[in-house]
Design an enzyme around this catalytic site. Structure first.
Site, PDB file in Angstrom:
ATOM      1  CG  HIS A 135      -2.077  -0.948   1.102  1.00  0.00           C
ATOM      2  ND1 HIS A 135      -1.960  -2.275   1.445  1.00  0.00           N
ATOM      3  CD2 HIS A 135      -3.350  -0.771   0.677  1.00  0.00           C
ATOM      4  CE1 HIS A 135      -3.133  -2.875   1.245  1.00  0.00           C
ATOM      5  NE2 HIS A 135      -3.983  -1.999   0.773  1.00  0.00           N
ATOM      6  N   GLY A 136       2.029   1.213   0.549  1.00  0.00           N
ATOM      7  CA  GLY A 136       2.849   2.409   0.555  1.00  0.00           C
ATOM      8  C   GLY A 136       4.065   2.265   1.442  1.00  0.00           C
TER       9      GLY A 136
END
Length: 487
Positions: free
Chosen positions: A343-344
Site C-alpha cells: 500500500h505504501g
C-alpha cells in the site's frame, strides 16, 4: 480524469461510441481502446504532476510513467512467449527473473525511494550526524501497485504452466492498460481477461444496463457517503486529533471505516460498470466485509482481488499452511506485512499489515484449537462486532498521516471527554446509513439492479438523469480523490 469527475463521463461516452463503431474491425477496436487507455493515464498523470514537485516537466513526467507501463508490457509479452520455448528450468527461471526484477525495480525506485532515503536520514540524525536530506523526490505513478501485480501474475502463471502465453501483442498491451482497472483495480488476472480480449466483445443490452447501474450506484456510494464523511469529519480529525474529544475521534474512526468502504467499493463498481459497457467482465472486489465473523472471513470479502493475489503468489509459495503450525503463522505475518508495504512506503502500513498478520495467526490458532465451527445467534453478533472493531483499530494506522498522529488518536480515544460539539447530526446519519446499507441483504441490490435492467430504455435514461442531478447537488466543489488512487 477521476471517475467522479464530469471529464471522465465525457471520456467514457466518447470512447464507448467510437469503440462500438469499430466493432467489426478487431485490430482497430483493440488499438483504439489501448490508445484511449494510454491517453486516460497520460492525462491523469500530467494533471497530478502539475501540483507536485516532480523532477521533470509534467508532460515529460507523464510520458515517463506511461513508458514504464509500455516497456513492462512489451517485456512481459516476449518473456511469456520465450518461456514456452525454453528447454531448461534454468532458462525458464532466468526469463521469469527478467520480468520480476523489472517490476520490483520499478516499485523500489518509485514507491520506496523517498521512504528509504528519509529513514536513512533519520537514523543518521539519531546517531548525531545531522544531515539535511537533499535526495531527489519522486512522485508515485498512478496505479503502479495494481498494474505491477497484474503483469507479474501473467509471467508467473506462464512460468508455472497454468496458462498459455498471449497470442496477440496488442491484446496484452490492452490487458495491462485497460483504463477501467488501470489506476486502482480490481487486480485482474490474465487468465480471466486475455480470453475476453481475444474474443468479440459482448454487445448485450442487459450487460450494458447492469454496467450503467453499477456506475450510478458506485458514484452514489463514493460521493454521497464517502466524500461527505471525508470532508465533514475524517480529514479534520485525523490531521489534528488533539483538537477533538474522545467520542469525536472514535466517531471519526467509524466514519473512516465507512468512508474507505464506500470509496473503494464505489470505485470498483464504477470500474466494473465501465468495463461492462465495452462488453468485458471484471472480477468482483467486495462482498460486505464488515459482516465478517473473523479476520480470515474479512479478507475473503475485502479487496478480494488483492487478498487472493497475495494468497496465490506469496502465501502459498512461502509454504502456506503445509509446513507446520509455526511456519503457517510466519507465512501469514510475512504476507500481511508485505501486503501493508504494497500500500505504501510508511511504517504505518507496516504496523497495519503486522496487526492483520498477527490477528490472522491468532484466528488460525483458535480454529485449530476449537474447530472451524460457524458462529450462530448471539455469538455471531459478538464476533462480527469484535472483528469490526479490530479492523477499525487497524484503520487508524492505515489512515493517520504519521505514526505520531496514530498514537495521538489512540490516546484521545482512551481519554474521558465524551462530548460531540464538532460533529453534526448529518455525520451520524451518514455513518448510520453507510452501515445499514452495508448490512442489507445482498439479494435486495440484485433485485433492484435486475428491475432496472428490465425497464424500458427511456425509463432507464430518466432514472440515470435523476441520479446524475442528485450526485451533482451532493458533490463538493472539488472532487475528493479516491483513497486507493494513491497506491
Amino acid at each position: 480524469m477521476l471517475f467522479n469527475s464530469p471529464l471522465y463521463g465525457v471520456f467514457l461516452v466518447g470512447t464507448w461510441v467510437v469503440f462500438w463503431l469499430l466493432r467489426r474491425t478487431r485490430i482497430a477496436r483493440a488499438a483504439f481502446l489501448a490508445l484511449a487507455s494510454y491517453v486516460f493515464y497520460f492525462y491523469g498523470t500530467w494533471d497530478a504532476a502539475r501540483d507536485e514537485p516532480v523532477p521533470l516537466a509534467p508532460a515529460w513526467w507523464a510520458l515517463l510513467c506511461l513508458g514504464v507501463i509500455f516497456v513492462g508490457s512489451t517485456i512481459d509479452f516476449y518473456v511469456g512467449r520465450a518461456l514456452v520455448r525454453a528447454k531448461t528450468r534454468a532458462h525458464r527461471n532466468a526469463l521469469l527473473l527478467v520480468s520480476v526484477v523489472y517490476y520490483l525495480g520499478v516499485l523500489a525506485v518509485f514507491k520506496y525511494w523517498n521512504f528509504a532515503a528519509d529513514s536513512i536520514a533519520a537514523l543518521l540524525a539519531a546517531a548525531g550526524a545531522h544531515v539535511s536530506p537533499t535526495h531527489l523526490r519522486l512522485v508515485l505513478p498512478f496505479g503502479i501497485s495494481f498494474f505491477t501485480f497484474e503483469t507479474m501474475s501473467y509471467t508467473i502463471d506462464v512460468w508455472r504452466g497454468e496458462m498459455p502465453p498471449a497470442d496477440k501483442y496488442l491484446d496484452y498491451l490492452l490487458f495491462v492498460c485497460f483504463f477501467p482497472h488501470l489506476v486502482a483495480g480490481p487486480i485482474v488476472r490474465p487468465r480471466q481477461m486475455l480470453p475476453q480480449l481475444a474474443a468479440p466483445p459482448r454487445m448485450d443490452a442487459a450487460m450494458q444496463a447492469r454496467g450503467l447501474w453499477r456506475i450510478a450506484t458506485g458514484l452514489a456510494k463514493k460521493i454521497i457517503i464517502g466524500d461527505f464523511l471525508a470532508q465533514a469529519i475524517v480529514n479534520r480529525v485525523f490531521s489534528t486529533p488533539e483538537r477533538f474529544t474522545s467520542l469525536e475521534v472514535l466517531l471519526a474512526v467509524y466514519a473512516y471505516a465507512v468512508q474507505i468502504y464506500a470509496d473503494f467499493s464505489g470505485y470498483s463498481d464504477v470500474a466494473i460498470g465501465s468495463a461492462a459497457l465495452f462488453g468485458y467482465e471484471l472480477p468482483e472486489n467486495f462482498d460486505a466485509p464488515y459482516i465478517s465473523t473473523n479476520l480470515q472471513e474479512f479478507w475473503r470479502r475485502w479487496h478480494i482481488s488483492l487478498s487472493t493475489w497475495l494468497r496465490d503468489y506469496l502465501y502459498k509459495p512461502l509454504g502456506g499452511s503445509r509446513k507446520g503450525t509455526i511456519a503457517t503463522y510466519r507465512n501469514l505475518m510475512i504476507t500481511m506485512v508485505l501486503g501493508g508495504l504494497w500500500h505504501g512506503a510508511s511504517w504505518n502500513f507496516v504496523i497495519w499489515g503486522a496487526l492483520h498478520g498477527g490477528a490472522l495467526a491468532v484466528t488460525r490458532m483458535w480454529q485449530r484449537a476449537r474447530g472451524e465451527k460457524a458462529a450462530t445467534g448471539a455469538m455471531r453478533v459478538v464476533t462480527i462486532v469484535a472483528t469490526f472493531h479490530f479492523v477499525c483499530l487497524a484503520w487508524i494506522f492505515f489512515r493517520a498521516p504519521t505514526f505520531a498522529h496514530a498514537t495521538l488518536a489512540l490516546q484521545r480515544i482512551a481519554g474521558t471527554s465524551w462530548t460531540i460539539d464538532h460533529v453534526t447530526p448529518k455525520v451520524l446519519v451518514a455513518i448510520g446509513a453507510g452501515l445499514v446499507l452495508h448490512f442489507l441483504p445482498k439479494d435486495w441490490d440484485v433485485r433492484a439492479r435486475e428491475t432496472f435492467v428490465r425497464t424500458p430504455a427511456l425509463v432507464q435514461g430518466l432514472v440515470l438523469a435523476a441520479v446524475a442531478m442528485g450526485l451533482h447537488v451532493a458533490s463538493s466543489a472539488k472532487p475528493e480523490p479516491f483513497v486507493y488512487g494513491q497506491f
